[in-house]
Design a protein around this motif. Sequence first.
Motif, PDB file in Angstrom:
ATOM      1  N   VAL A   6       0.843  -1.204   0.000  1.00  0.00           N
ATOM      2  CA  VAL A   6       0.000   0.000   0.000  1.00  0.00           C
ATOM      3  C   VAL A   6       0.874   1.248   0.000  1.00  0.00           C
ATOM      4  O   VAL A   6       0.582   2.226  -0.715  1.00  0.00           O
ATOM      5  N   SER A   7       1.954   1.232   0.762  1.00  0.00           N
ATOM      6  CA  SER A   7       2.879   2.386   0.769  1.00  0.00           C
ATOM      7  C   SER A   7       3.449   2.627  -0.621  1.00  0.00           C
ATOM      8  O   SER A   7       3.565   3.786  -1.070  1.00  0.00           O
ATOM      9  N   ALA A   8       3.795   1.548  -1.319  1.00  0.00           N
ATOM     10  CA  ALA A   8       4.340   1.686  -2.668  1.00  0.00           C
ATOM     11  C   ALA A   8       3.281   2.235  -3.634  1.00  0.00           C
ATOM     12  O   ALA A   8       3.586   3.077  -4.490  1.00  0.00           O
ATOM     13  N   ILE A   9       2.052   1.743  -3.503  1.00  0.00           N
ATOM     14  CA  ILE A   9       0.961   2.242  -4.350  1.00  0.00           C
ATOM     15  C   ILE A   9       0.748   3.727  -4.120  1.00  0.00           C
ATOM     16  O   ILE A   9       0.628   4.526  -5.067  1.00  0.00           O
ATOM     17  N   VAL A  10       0.715   4.128  -2.861  1.00  0.00           N
ATOM     18  CA  VAL A  10       0.494   5.535  -2.531  1.00  0.00           C
ATOM     19  C   VAL A  10       1.645   6.396  -3.032  1.00  0.00           C
ATOM     20  O   VAL A  10       1.433   7.494  -3.579  1.00  0.00           O
TER      21      VAL A  10
END
Length: 448
Positions: free
Chosen positions: A29-33
């Motif tokens: 999720v951090s990478a997506i954001v």
Amino acid sequence: MELENYFTAFLQNTVNLKQWKLNQLDGRVSAIVDALKKDAVIGALYQEHIPQGSWAHETIITPVGALDEFDADFLLHIEEVPEWSENPKEYLREVRAAFKRNTTYQTMLQRKNRCVRIDYANDCHVDVVPYLVRDDGTQVIVNYKENKFEDTNPAGFTSWMKEKDDITNGNLRRVIRLLKYIRDYKNTFDCPSVILTTLLGGRVQAFDTEARYASVGSTLVALLEDLDSWLRWHEQMPVLEDPSCLGTYFNHRWTQEKYANFRVQVQRYAEWAREALAEDDEDTSASLWRKLFGDTFVAEENVRLAKSLAHSGQEKALVLRAPDEEFIHEHYSYVGGHSARIDAFVLRDSGHVARSLRVDGRVQKNRDLLFRVVTDVRGEFDVIWKVRNTGEEAERVGQLRGQLLEADGTQSVEHRESTSYAGNHFVEVYILQGGRVVASDHHAVVIR
């Protein structure tokens, strides 16, 4: 038997999503954001991202079948663009376009009606839901097919879920995981997780909680039996309203056929669970629970861990009784079978309703509140309210309260209060019919 140590082992070894998977999810999720924040279009609009659904509620489970995946949702809070708001589906189109511009995610996309799905093949998927807070304070997501905004209240739903979980001593989340496991393991019913959460949370009663929700097993039986009783009153699928966002419904996610089958399966599993809980012999009880959860419940690694656990690993914190506090179970018996929901509103100075307290989350001192109970009980019934204050301010002036307040006349479904003392307070309501409690609800009131 309750077999609390068996349930602890079964949840830990079999049902709960492993911590390394949760850590991996956080990383993804951090990478997506990060990718969205760097996008030329969405990056300038980004405000924050908010976990929702099973991820936010801590009810994600390990996939049961070899082809099953776990999923996580988060709200992508972006700034409103007036031109897009004239055609709401543009928000989904633009978020999808941002992913198409990114070489990492452009081949991992699935178009969904309210989100953009990032698919990690044979592992999990992450749903990215565009979310806006409009100028008038309303919170909305996008329905692509109908090209319109839909009201939502993610923080309110998570708060409602936590409130219900606290009443059950933390066992509601565990029971939801167990019912999701049964759903995926047995494949005898199909129920979306948000509806399962709403139905089970809605059955949590503010009645003799220390006994009904003493363990995972007793909570499972109490909620299944209460759900079975409620379902028997509703042959046709009833209105399934979001408890945190009035006027928003989940019925479009289910069908009457699936609902009818769900009623049958809940009745069966409630009977099995009651039989297992009532059995006094440990081995026989474990075998009866096995009927519900399958062989894994008594698998060697689970039994070994269960045997090594203390039967009562931690002492429960005592809840102190206020000087004049009364408890409903000391005066009335409980039969259940119905639902009650408290809707709380902060009033304007004029006395008119301003906003839902579940939307605001907390309220300032010296405001007036209106509490209104909505129930499916028909015919004549009585209403009893209870207001319980906590905190130094209320205690100092002897206003912890906690008495049962019998309404003036039958069916007094509204109650008014003012916010005088800072603290984490609550209001409860009990619906009585024939001198017995048939439904109740609990609403937190945080005053700052």
